[in-house]
Design an enzyme around this catalytic site. Structure first.
Site, PDB file in Angstrom:
ATOM      1  N   HIS A 282      47.590 -78.103  99.434  1.00 24.47           N
ATOM      2  CA  HIS A 282      46.421 -77.588  98.424  1.00 24.47           C
ATOM      3  C   HIS A 282      47.494 -77.972  97.338  1.00 24.47           C
ATOM      4  O   HIS A 282      48.696 -78.055  97.436  1.00 24.47           O
ATOM      5  CB  HIS A 282      46.842 -76.355  99.311  1.00 24.47           C
ATOM      6  CG  HIS A 282      45.798 -74.943  97.680  1.00 24.47           C
ATOM      7  ND1 HIS A 282      46.974 -73.748  97.655  1.00 24.47           N
ATOM      8  CD2 HIS A 282      44.818 -75.560  97.453  1.00 24.47           C
ATOM      9  CE1 HIS A 282      45.914 -73.652  95.835  1.00 24.47           C
ATOM     10  NE2 HIS A 282      44.805 -74.669  96.095  1.00 24.47           N
TER      11      HIS A 282
ATOM     12  N   ASP B 187      39.648 -78.520  95.547  1.00 27.16           N
ATOM     13  CA  ASP B 187      40.475 -77.078  94.908  1.00 27.16           C
ATOM     14  C   ASP B 187      39.635 -76.645  94.627  1.00 27.16           C
ATOM     15  O   ASP B 187      39.010 -76.529  93.427  1.00 27.16           O
ATOM     16  CB  ASP B 187      42.105 -77.821  94.319  1.00 27.16           C
ATOM     17  CG  ASP B 187      42.915 -76.081  93.697  1.00 27.16           C
ATOM     18  OD1 ASP B 187      42.329 -75.657  94.299  1.00 27.16           O
ATOM     19  OD2 ASP B 187      44.272 -77.098  93.990  1.00 27.16           O
TER      20      ASP B 187
ATOM     21  N   TYR C 243      46.780 -91.993  84.299  1.00 27.49           N
ATOM     22  CA  TYR C 243      48.097 -92.646  84.350  1.00 27.49           C
ATOM     23  C   TYR C 243      49.478 -92.294  84.804  1.00 27.49           C
ATOM     24  O   TYR C 243      50.393 -92.445  85.545  1.00 27.49           O
ATOM     25  CB  TYR C 243      48.873 -94.209  84.085  1.00 27.49           C
ATOM     26  CG  TYR C 243      47.527 -95.675  83.179  1.00 27.49           C
ATOM     27  CD1 TYR C 243      47.015 -95.957  84.764  1.00 27.49           C
ATOM     28  CD2 TYR C 243      47.494 -96.260  82.247  1.00 27.49           C
ATOM     29  CE1 TYR C 243      45.690 -96.789  84.876  1.00 27.49           C
ATOM     30  CE2 TYR C 243      46.812 -97.167  82.423  1.00 27.49           C
ATOM     31  CZ  TYR C 243      45.998 -97.131  84.024  1.00 27.49           C
ATOM     32  OH  TYR C 243      44.927 -98.986  83.147  1.00 27.49           O
TER      33      TYR C 243
END
Length: 144
Positions: A22, A64, A112
């Site tokens: 998770h 999520d 990034y």
């Protein structure tokens, strides 16, 4: 052989979301994305578009529900409000997933930085610019 598994997903790529917990993130990168410089685990999907890869991964990966944004794209450099067509395609895929939410945008270097912390990177053959997506894994609810 298994059924109900998207054929695009190799055994190694199936193992990655199974190992993710998770809050872990997976990056779907376009052909220009510096996958090997970013990720500890890199899966190659040469010849496959980022949207095809996202659809296959989202077939298995719950998003999520405990975060404001469970999916992120990279902002267009020089025009943070621009929306390349691939953004709408990513959003349509997220909308069909478990726990859909609006996709957030991250500035290029913030994207990034987040990608470097991701559990894995999937390098696709996507040639459309800004065909990069970060997905945050959620939990599978208790059975009724």
């Amino acid at each position: 052989m298994l059924h109900h598994i998207p054929a695009l997903l190799s055994p190694d790529l199936l193992k990655t979301p199974a190992e993710m917990g998770h809050g872990d993130e997976i990056v779907i990168g376009d052909a220009n994305f510096p996958a090997h410089a970013m990720g500890r685990r890199v899966h190659r999907m040469d010849g496959i578009s980022a949207t095809e890869a996202a659809k296959a991964i989202l077939h298995l990966l719950p998003l999520d529900s405990f975060v404001e944004a469970n999916a992120h794209v990279m902002q267009v450099v020089g025009d943070a409000t621009a929306s390349p067509p691939i953004f709408a395609e990513f959003q349509a895929l997220v909308d069909t997933a478990d726990n859909p939410a609006p996709i957030a945008r991250l500035e290029r270097f913030a994207f990034y930085e987040r990608a470097q912390k991701a559990f894995a990177v999937v390098q696709t053959g996507e040639f459309r610019l800004y065909g990069n997506l970060i997905l945050t894994k959620g939990v599978i609810g208790a059975a009724p």
